[in-house]
Scaffold this motif. Sequence first.
Motif, PDB file in Angstrom:
ATOM      1  N   LYS A 155       0.849  -1.200   0.000  1.00  0.00           N
ATOM      2  CA  LYS A 155       0.000   0.000   0.000  1.00  0.00           C
ATOM      3  C   LYS A 155       0.880   1.244   0.000  1.00  0.00           C
ATOM      4  N   GLN A 156       0.490   2.228  -0.800  1.00  0.00           N
ATOM      5  CA  GLN A 156       1.219   3.495  -0.866  1.00  0.00           C
ATOM      6  C   GLN A 156       1.169   4.180   0.493  1.00  0.00           C
ATOM      7  N   ARG A 157       2.309   4.675   0.973  1.00  0.00           N
ATOM      8  CA  ARG A 157       2.386   5.371   2.254  1.00  0.00           C
ATOM      9  C   ARG A 157       2.400   6.873   2.036  1.00  0.00           C
ATOM     10  N   HIS A 158       1.910   7.584   3.015  1.00  0.00           N
ATOM     11  CA  HIS A 158       1.841   9.044   2.959  1.00  0.00           C
ATOM     12  C   HIS A 158       3.162   9.651   3.456  1.00  0.00           C
ATOM     13  N   TRP A 185       9.864   8.505   4.349  1.00  0.00           N
ATOM     14  CA  TRP A 185      10.227   7.719   5.526  1.00  0.00           C
ATOM     15  C   TRP A 185      11.608   8.094   6.030  1.00  0.00           C
ATOM     16  N   GLN A 209      12.164   1.202   8.216  1.00  0.00           N
ATOM     17  CA  GLN A 209      11.556   2.391   7.621  1.00  0.00           C
ATOM     18  C   GLN A 209      10.432   2.840   8.550  1.00  0.00           C
ATOM     19  N   TRP A 265       7.457   5.990   8.707  1.00  0.00           N
ATOM     20  CA  TRP A 265       6.796   7.108   8.046  1.00  0.00           C
ATOM     21  C   TRP A 265       6.172   8.012   9.113  1.00  0.00           C
ATOM     22  N   ASP A 293       2.678   8.917   8.418  1.00  0.00           N
ATOM     23  CA  ASP A 293       1.772   7.781   8.226  1.00  0.00           C
ATOM     24  C   ASP A 293       2.171   6.667   9.201  1.00  0.00           C
ATOM     25  N   ARG A 321       2.325   3.883  12.084  1.00  0.00           N
ATOM     26  CA  ARG A 321       1.463   2.767  12.474  1.00  0.00           C
ATOM     27  C   ARG A 321       2.013   2.149  13.747  1.00  0.00           C
ATOM     28  N   GLU A 362       4.899  -0.366  13.923  1.00  0.00           N
ATOM     29  CA  GLU A 362       6.235   0.074  13.484  1.00  0.00           C
ATOM     30  C   GLU A 362       6.993   0.834  14.570  1.00  0.00           C
TER      31      GLU A 362
END
Length: 192
Positions: free
Chosen positions: A3-6, A9, A17, A19, A22, A24, A27
């Motif tokens: 999925k594309q991340r916003h 990173w 990595q 982000w 974005d 989560r 992570e």
Amino acid sequence: MAKQRHGAWIQTFTGIQFWPMDARPEEVEILDIAHSLSLLCRFNGHCRRFYSVAEHSVHVSDSVAPEHALWGLLHDGAEAYIADLPQPIKRHMLEFQAIEEHLLRVIGQRFGLPLSMPAEVKYADKVLLSTEKSVLMGPEPAPWMTLPPPLDPVRIQGWEPTEAKQRFLHRFKELVGGDGPEGHHQAVRLRS
């Protein structure tokens, strides 16, 4: 397909990595937070000697009721990913504040904390600021904001980064037990 991340990173201490825009919960690694905060200096570096955000966080954690101690330890956890801005600047940077608040919510989710930071932690943070100011800063050129009375200044040691990191991780393990909930302690994946 991933999925594309916003946003872009950063690479963390453990080699993953991350982000910031974005983030989560899965992570977030306590070792990344401890390492980074042990190397970040309070007062944007404008103090008489090095004093880490990690040491500050341990003292805040030790200053609150046991049920709020983990929030006390992690209250500046977002700084591990986005650093910090001095308050006179931060109050004008609403987008930065929103990113910081989002990261704190994600960190809170990761470690099972209540959604909002307890008022006791916010107050203890101000008490520590008052204490640190009295020990680490020179004479005031003008009065600061109104702060609560300081604690015993002997608490402010100025631990070296390695010690600050170790004490931060030790306090975390005290609060969550052993290595913590499954997945909270992960081996360093540094690249050689």
